[in-house]
Design a protein around this motif. Structure first.
Motif, PDB file in Angstrom:
ATOM      1  N   GLU B  37      91.561 -47.450 -40.561  1.00  0.00           N
ATOM      2  CA  GLU B  37      90.102 -47.301 -40.563  1.00  0.00           C
ATOM      3  C   GLU B  37      89.716 -45.873 -40.913  1.00  0.00           C
ATOM      4  OE1 GLU B  37      89.848 -49.918 -36.611  1.00  0.00           O
ATOM      5  OE2 GLU B  37      87.922 -49.054 -37.175  1.00  0.00           O
ATOM      6  N   PRO B  38      88.480 -45.663 -41.382  1.00  0.00           N
ATOM      7  CA  PRO B  38      88.041 -44.291 -41.660  1.00  0.00           C
ATOM      8  C   PRO B  38      87.943 -43.477 -40.372  1.00  0.00           C
ATOM      9  CG  PRO B  38      86.554 -45.910 -42.658  1.00  0.00           C
ATOM     10  CD  PRO B  38      87.471 -46.655 -41.742  1.00  0.00           C
ATOM     11  N   GLY B  39      87.888 -42.168 -40.537  1.00  0.00           N
ATOM     12  CA  GLY B  39      87.700 -41.301 -39.379  1.00  0.00           C
ATOM     13  C   GLY B  39      88.626 -40.113 -39.391  1.00  0.00           C
ATOM     14  N   GLY B  40      89.766 -40.233 -40.035  1.00  0.00           N
ATOM     15  CA  GLY B  40      90.719 -39.130 -40.022  1.00  0.00           C
ATOM     16  C   GLY B  40      91.257 -38.931 -38.622  1.00  0.00           C
ATOM     17  N   ALA B  41      91.502 -37.652 -38.274  1.00  0.00           N
ATOM     18  CA  ALA B  41      92.065 -37.363 -36.964  1.00  0.00           C
ATOM     19  C   ALA B  41      90.971 -37.209 -35.911  1.00  0.00           C
ATOM     20  CB  ALA B  41      92.908 -36.094 -37.026  1.00  0.00           C
ATOM     21  N   VAL B  42      89.980 -36.370 -36.231  1.00  0.00           N
ATOM     22  CA  VAL B  42      88.934 -36.082 -35.252  1.00  0.00           C
ATOM     23  C   VAL B  42      88.167 -37.343 -34.861  1.00  0.00           C
ATOM     24  CG1 VAL B  42      86.792 -34.823 -34.870  1.00  0.00           C
ATOM     25  CG2 VAL B  42      88.675 -33.726 -36.038  1.00  0.00           C
ATOM     26  N   HIS B  43      87.880 -38.180 -35.854  1.00  0.00           N
ATOM     27  CA  HIS B  43      87.084 -39.376 -35.591  1.00  0.00           C
ATOM     28  C   HIS B  43      87.929 -40.625 -35.632  1.00  0.00           C
ATOM     29  CE1 HIS B  43      83.544 -36.907 -35.677  1.00  0.00           C
ATOM     30  NE2 HIS B  43      83.980 -36.351 -36.784  1.00  0.00           N
TER      31      HIS B  43
END
Lengths: 82, 413
Positions: B37-43
């Motif tokens: 899913e989108p978001g990377g690490a922070v999100h």
């Protein structure tokens, strides 16, 4: 809903990765590595390649692979590898 | 297959901000990310039904960004579960997974985020030893702390943040082992938001009785996990189930160099590790710069906000500066993938070349492509690096390469 690890059912939360389900079940040792040591989660995001497992004859990162009901996951060294 | 879009690699704050900026400039984007899913690490997206963890200001900005992206409709396509295999000298971009294509996009924005730096320590390859980021990812995804006794060690603000998050979720760590001794007075030069965040973490840890050992390092990790820590007050032994290691953040740009006939712009932490607050700003800059480049217009200036974040990160680096390990036991594994130790490195003799290290020593020749070992091998060997990276930028299955549509491969004008 369960995946299978070495033929044994391991429950998972929908949306969870194979690595996450195995870790929550206390299965942190994912079998022997060809170059020594053990496969296991390390970076958790598909960079380190240490959590490699076999699914349907393909090599995948456990931390990137979503669980599915009945998904049969085996150690890299084969189901009997200890 | 020629494609009119710009491909953005990474669906974190930088990548999504870049895609939005592209769309606003009338340029179509395809965002790909190997995560589900989108978001990377922070999100990092929580599982369905799980409340999102993280600072409210961050959450609000991310929601706003994703709403704006959704409003652009087909102008921004997102393909998760899709790995970026690299871009070659013909401008061909290889994607495998949910989207398996060989495309020739108009441009490429790399927003692959940061990677964690983890120093080799004796026993660091044991199961249960992970990066602090791996623990944080788990926590965000599950909305729960992992079970068991957790010890955190290394250096950097992330350790305190993670310790506080674990404590808030009901499984406070045994301790935080911090190599540096950040001085208080210079720390006051940080932006107020950073100081407020740090203060919240410190208070939470103090109230919960979580010890933070400064000037302390992990000397050895044995099965169990039994972790031996060297502190200024003497040796301590911890019995833990999980050990989270973290020695800093670096751009996740391993293997991303190389010539390409299309514009390639980096955005966010993979360009310069400035953290989450800077990532969206830098992504917007990159998207605007790409659109301008494709329209033959002059370059944009660097946003002032990035300069502020750069100063803040530089100050943090100084606050957390500490001596590197010098006396590592010879049987410590340096290259995890190939199981090669410091002794194996020394056996190559004095001044090994990059070629010696790779072909004879096997250092950096495993599937992580040197992501976790190259820095340490280079340091201990006294060479600048392990040599030029090669495609693909991450391991790929041959079956995936074979699954690329033939029509794509045929379009090599």
């Amino acid at each position: 809903m369960n995946i299978l690890w070495r033929g044994q059912p391991v429950s998972f939360i929908p949306g969870e990765t194979v690595g996450s389900a195995l870790a929550r079940a206390g299965l942190r040792d994912l079998g022997p590595r060809a170059t020594g040591g053990r496969h296991a989660l390390f970076c958790g995001i598909g960079q380190c390649q240490n959590c490699l497992v076999q699914i349907g004859g393909r090599v995948v990162e456990a931390c990137l692979t979503p669980c599915a009901d009945g998904l049969a996951v085996e150690p890299m060294g084969g189901s009997d590898a200890r | 297959m020629r494609d009119d879009r710009v491909i953005v690699v990474g669906a974190g704050p930088a990548g999504m901000a870049a895609a939005l900026a592209l769309a606003k400039a009338g340029q179509s984007a395809l965002v790909v990310d190997q995560a589900p899913e989108p978001g990377g690490a922070v999100h990092r997206a929580p599982l369905p039904g799980v409340r999102k963890i993280g600072l409210p200001e961050h959450r609000r900005r991310w929601s706003a960004l994703m709403d704006a992206v959704a409003a652009k409709g087909a102008g921004i396509a997102i393909s998760c579960g899709t790995a970026f295999g690299g871009v070659d000298a013909t401008g061909a971009v290889l994607l495998t997974g949910a989207t398996t294509r060989l495309l020739h996009p108009r441009g490429l924005i790399l927003a692959t985020g940061a990677r964690e730096r983890v120093q080799p320590r004796p026993g660091w390859t044991l199961p249960g030893v992970m990066t602090a980021g791996a623990l944080q990812t788990t926590l965000k995804r599950l909305g729960k702390a992992p079970a068991g006794r957790v010890l955190l060690a290394g250096s950097g603000p992330l350790l305190l943040a993670l310790a506080a998050e674990l404590t808030a979720l009901g499984n406070k760590p045994l301790a935080v082992v911090e190599a540096a001794r950040p001085p208080l007075l210079p720390a006051l030069g940080l932006p107020p938001a950073y100081l407020a965040e740090a203060a919240r973490y410190r208070v939470r840890l103090a109230l919960a009785g979580v010890p933070v050992h400064y000037g302390a390092t992990v000397r050895a990790i044995a099965e169990g996990l039994r972790v031996t820590v060297d502190t200024p007050a003497g040796m301590r032994v911890f019995d833990a189930d999980l050990l989270g290691l973290h020695d800093g953040i670096r751009p996740n740009d391993t293997g991303l160099g190389g010539p390409a006939p299309i514009p390639v712009i980096r955005a966010g932490d993979c360009r310069e590790a400035l953290g989450a607050r800077a990532a969206m700003i830098d992504g917007t800059r990159a998207g605007q710069a790409m659109a301008a480049r494709l329209a033959g217009q002059p370059k944009h200036a660097e946003p002032a906000a990035l300069i502020r974040q750069r100063r803040a990160q530089a100050l943090l680096a100084r606050l957390f500066a500490h001596d590197a390990p010098t006396d590592l036991p010879g049987d410590t594994v340096l290259c995890r993938c190939e199981g090669r130790t410091l002794d194996d490195l020394r056996a190559l003799g004095p001044d090994p070349t990059a070629r010696d290290l790779r072909l004879t020593g096997r250092f950096g020749m495993g599937p992580c492509q040197g992501r976790f070992c190259a820095e340490w091998v280079a340091t201990f060997a006294g060479t600048p690096d392990l040599g030029r990276a090669r495609l693909p930028v991450r391991p790929l299955a041959i079956a995936d390469l074979l699954a690329v549509p033939t029509a794509d491969s045929g379009d090599l004008a």
